[in-house]
Write a protein that holds these residues in place. Structure first.
Motif, PDB file in Angstrom:
ATOM      1  N   ILE A  76       0.870  -1.164   0.000  1.00  0.00           N
ATOM      2  CA  ILE A  76       0.000   0.000   0.000  1.00  0.00           C
ATOM      3  C   ILE A  76       0.909   1.218   0.000  1.00  0.00           C
ATOM      4  N   GLY A  77       0.742   2.104  -0.971  1.00  0.00           N
ATOM      5  CA  GLY A  77       1.652   3.229  -1.118  1.00  0.00           C
ATOM      6  C   GLY A  77       0.954   4.568  -1.127  1.00  0.00           C
ATOM      7  N   VAL A  78       1.708   5.606  -0.769  1.00  0.00           N
ATOM      8  CA  VAL A  78       1.193   6.964  -0.768  1.00  0.00           C
ATOM      9  C   VAL A  78       2.342   7.916  -1.080  1.00  0.00           C
ATOM     10  N   VAL A  79       2.042   9.016  -1.743  1.00  0.00           N
ATOM     11  CA  VAL A  79       3.002  10.100  -1.897  1.00  0.00           C
ATOM     12  C   VAL A  79       2.380  11.317  -1.225  1.00  0.00           C
ATOM     13  N   THR A  80       3.177  11.996  -0.389  1.00  0.00           N
ATOM     14  CA  THR A  80       2.657  13.106   0.405  1.00  0.00           C
ATOM     15  C   THR A  80       3.510  14.355   0.216  1.00  0.00           C
ATOM     16  N   ASP A  81       2.978  15.451   0.737  1.00  0.00           N
ATOM     17  CA  ASP A  81       3.761  16.675   0.780  1.00  0.00           C
ATOM     18  C   ASP A  81       4.543  16.721   2.085  1.00  0.00           C
ATOM     19  N   LEU A  82       5.119  17.860   2.399  1.00  0.00           N
ATOM     20  CA  LEU A  82       6.005  17.981   3.549  1.00  0.00           C
ATOM     21  C   LEU A  82       5.287  17.821   4.882  1.00  0.00           C
ATOM     22  N   VAL A  83       3.971  18.078   4.907  1.00  0.00           N
ATOM     23  CA  VAL A  83       3.216  17.907   6.148  1.00  0.00           C
ATOM     24  C   VAL A  83       2.412  16.605   6.124  1.00  0.00           C
ATOM     25  N   ALA A  84       2.841  15.681   5.258  1.00  0.00           N
ATOM     26  CA  ALA A  84       2.270  14.333   5.164  1.00  0.00           C
ATOM     27  C   ALA A  84       0.819  14.305   4.698  1.00  0.00           C
ATOM     28  N   GLN A  85       0.407  15.316   3.941  1.00  0.00           N
ATOM     29  CA  GLN A  85      -0.921  15.269   3.323  1.00  0.00           C
ATOM     30  C   GLN A  85      -0.825  14.459   2.030  1.00  0.00           C
ATOM     31  N   TRP A  95      -1.252   3.775   7.397  1.00  0.00           N
ATOM     32  CA  TRP A  95       0.013   3.157   7.805  1.00  0.00           C
ATOM     33  C   TRP A  95       1.115   3.549   6.815  1.00  0.00           C
ATOM     34  N   ALA A  96       0.769   3.566   5.531  1.00  0.00           N
ATOM     35  CA  ALA A  96       1.743   3.994   4.519  1.00  0.00           C
ATOM     36  C   ALA A  96       2.093   5.469   4.717  1.00  0.00           C
ATOM     37  N   ARG A  97       1.098   6.262   5.062  1.00  0.00           N
ATOM     38  CA  ARG A  97       1.327   7.678   5.345  1.00  0.00           C
ATOM     39  C   ARG A  97       2.307   7.833   6.510  1.00  0.00           C
ATOM     40  N   GLY A  98       2.235   6.907   7.458  1.00  0.00           N
ATOM     41  CA  GLY A  98       3.201   6.914   8.551  1.00  0.00           C
ATOM     42  C   GLY A  98       4.619   6.736   8.048  1.00  0.00           C
ATOM     43  N   GLY A  99       4.797   5.901   7.017  1.00  0.00           N
ATOM     44  CA  GLY A  99       6.117   5.735   6.416  1.00  0.00           C
ATOM     45  C   GLY A  99       6.626   7.032   5.823  1.00  0.00           C
ATOM     46  N   ALA A 100       5.738   7.769   5.144  1.00  0.00           N
ATOM     47  CA  ALA A 100       6.122   9.065   4.573  1.00  0.00           C
ATOM     48  C   ALA A 100       6.474  10.049   5.688  1.00  0.00           C
ATOM     49  N   ALA A 101       5.727  10.004   6.790  1.00  0.00           N
ATOM     50  CA  ALA A 101       6.009  10.899   7.919  1.00  0.00           C
ATOM     51  C   ALA A 101       7.376  10.594   8.524  1.00  0.00           C
ATOM     52  N   VAL A 102       7.723   9.300   8.622  1.00  0.00           N
ATOM     53  CA  VAL A 102       9.039   8.920   9.151  1.00  0.00           C
ATOM     54  C   VAL A 102      10.145   9.413   8.218  1.00  0.00           C
ATOM     55  N   ALA A 103       9.927   9.292   6.899  1.00  0.00           N
ATOM     56  CA  ALA A 103      10.916   9.783   5.937  1.00  0.00           C
ATOM     57  C   ALA A 103      11.100  11.285   6.082  1.00  0.00           C
ATOM     58  N   ALA A 104       9.991  12.017   6.281  1.00  0.00           N
ATOM     59  CA  ALA A 104      10.080  13.465   6.472  1.00  0.00           C
ATOM     60  C   ALA A 104      10.803  13.795   7.765  1.00  0.00           C
ATOM     61  N   THR A 158       7.412   0.698   5.701  1.00  0.00           N
ATOM     62  CA  THR A 158       7.030   0.165   7.008  1.00  0.00           C
ATOM     63  C   THR A 158       6.667  -1.304   6.871  1.00  0.00           C
ATOM     64  N   ILE A 159       7.068  -2.065   7.882  1.00  0.00           N
ATOM     65  CA  ILE A 159       6.898  -3.514   7.827  1.00  0.00           C
ATOM     66  C   ILE A 159       6.768  -4.042   9.248  1.00  0.00           C
ATOM     67  N   SER A 160       5.989  -5.074   9.449  1.00  0.00           N
ATOM     68  CA  SER A 160       5.806  -5.614  10.793  1.00  0.00           C
ATOM     69  C   SER A 160       7.016  -6.449  11.196  1.00  0.00           C
ATOM     70  N   GLY A 161       7.243  -6.526  12.485  1.00  0.00           N
ATOM     71  CA  GLY A 161       8.321  -7.357  12.996  1.00  0.00           C
ATOM     72  C   GLY A 161       9.412  -6.553  13.672  1.00  0.00           C
ATOM     73  N   ASP A 162      10.544  -7.195  13.853  1.00  0.00           N
ATOM     74  CA  ASP A 162      11.710  -6.601  14.498  1.00  0.00           C
ATOM     75  C   ASP A 162      12.495  -5.840  13.434  1.00  0.00           C
ATOM     76  N   VAL A 163      12.366  -4.509  13.455  1.00  0.00           N
ATOM     77  CA  VAL A 163      12.977  -3.663  12.429  1.00  0.00           C
ATOM     78  C   VAL A 163      13.982  -2.723  13.082  1.00  0.00           C
ATOM     79  N   ASP A 164      15.212  -2.721  12.588  1.00  0.00           N
ATOM     80  CA  ASP A 164      16.251  -1.810  13.056  1.00  0.00           C
ATOM     81  C   ASP A 164      16.296  -0.620  12.103  1.00  0.00           C
ATOM     82  N   GLY A 165      15.572   0.437  12.465  1.00  0.00           N
ATOM     83  CA  GLY A 165      15.502   1.604  11.602  1.00  0.00           C
ATOM     84  C   GLY A 165      16.831   2.303  11.434  1.00  0.00           C
TER      85      GLY A 165
END
Length: 384
Positions: free
Chosen positions: A91-100, A367-376, A146-153
């Motif tokens: 599941i993918g999303v592209v957002t702006d700088l404020v994650a919209q 959840w995908a939007r959360g990935g974009a927020a983490v990237a920001a 973003t992925i479930s499990g033990d992830v070392d960011g």
């Protein structure tokens, strides 16, 4: 000039504007602890570089002194991709700088092989880029997967993802090579917690917990405005909290875990045993419970008791203002909400009982939007 090239105080100003903006410079100073001179020193190059913008005067003017001007994050300055990986779909999303969100898309996975998944991620990102179109002055700054499990960011490594059967996969490096874009990898629940902290039910709170119910039981923790990652990349593994009362074996190999009783897979398996129907689906189990089947209702009651114990543990340990309950499993929440609240009320200590329990269904696009927020977030507050 990237945000990382600006002085450290710029991150404080930027985070304050993201979470609470638009603000006057004086309000930025109060929220960050910076002096008026320091705020001006930081804001001037951010304005010149287009990361923030002036919006004009606030609706309520000061009675005396120099007129104040509101400043805000300039959303169109950057774009980010976010991808949520499940066992059979992206599941993918592209957002702006404020994650919209500017565009969203989904893609099925033909295989869980690492190479196949990485290629599918790259193809989905290319498709999202085309759908979002070119934005004036906008630059793509990163990808958050973003992925479930033990992830070392920190290292961009999936240490273990049980649903994909991956171990020690350097997913960050692989996706970055395939897309040519800076990539961060994060546990999906922690990424969703970042999203809820920015613009969801956790916005403005000093502390909250996000508990997700579905194929697994996850928990993200936000304390003092920071999402907890854990010293070793592991935190909030509520699903593996031992609550006893069951000899069912969890995906982690232990018995007595919350996840072994209250995940959707666990509930389905127990409902099959209770009903004597080995092909019973979760939807059918929900139907039987709503129809009053005592054996299946007992399965949901046991799940509710385990969840109530887990939520009470969270409240007792960290004392959050709010616990947000989400995930695909909340579709059946009404069947065991009473038991959850009853057990929670019995086990929570003292004033921790004032913790607000909020049910918040969220689609995987969030959840995908959360990935974009983490990237920001990595753009203005890099950790490596």
């Amino acid at each position: 000039m990237t945000l990382a090239d600006h002085p450290p105080a710029a991150a404080l100003v930027f985070q304050a504007l993201l979470a609470h903006g638009p603000l006057t410079r004086a309000e930025v100073g109060r929220r960050t602890g910076l002096s008026p001179g320091a705020v001006t020193k930081v804001a001037t190059p951010l304005l010149a570089d287009g990361w923030i913008t002036e919006l004009g005067r606030p609706a309520v003017e000061r009675a005396h002194g120099r007129p104040a001007t509101l400043i805000s994050v300039r959303a169109q300055r950057a774009r980010f991709f976010g991808v949520k990986v499940t066992a059979d779909e992206l599941i993918g999303v592209v957002t702006d700088l404020v994650a919209q969100p500017l565009a969203t898309a989904r893609a099925g996975l033909a295989s869980r092989d690492v190479g196949t998944v990485v290629l599918a991620i790259a193809q989905l990102i290319a498709r999202l880029g085309n759908e979002a179109g070119a934005l004036e002055e906008s630059v793509v700054h990163g990808v958050g997967v973003t992925i479930s499990g033990d992830v070392d960011g920190q290292n961009g490594t999936v240490q273990y993802s049980p649903f994909l059967n991956w171990r020690r996969v350097q997913l960050g490096r692989l996706v970055e090579t395939a897309t040519g874009l800076p990539t961060v990898i994060e546990n999906d629940v922690r990424a969703l917690t970042v999203a809820e902290q920015w613009f969801g039910a956790g916005a403005g709170l000093s502390s909250f917990a996000l508990v997700t119910v579905g194929a697994g039981i996850g928990c993200g923790l936000s304390l003092g405005g920071r999402v907890v990652s854990g010293a070793h990349g592991v935190s909030g593994e509520l699903g593996h909290l031992p609550v006893g009362g069951s000899d069912r074996v969890c995906t982690c190999g232990n018995t007595g875990c919350v996840e072994a009783v209250a995940s959707t897979h666990a509930i389905t398996e127990q409902a099959r045993q209770a009903s004597g129907n080995p092909t019973l689906t979760m939807d059918e189990a929900v139907g039987l419970a709503h129809a009053g089947d005592p054996a299946v209702r007992a399965v949901f009651s046991r799940a509710g008791h385990a969840m109530g114990l887990a939520l009470a543990s969270v409240a007792n340990l960290i004392g959050p203002e709010r616990i947000i309950i989400s995930g695909e499993g909340v579709a059946s929440y009404a069947l065991y909400e009473d038991q959850i609240r009853q057990t929670f009320g019995a086990q929570v200590f003292g004033a921790a009982s004032d913790c607000d329990l909020v049910v918040r269904p969220l689609p995987f696009e969030e959840w995908a939007r959360g990935g974009a927020a983490v990237a920001a977030q990595h753009l203005f507050a890099p950790t490596k």
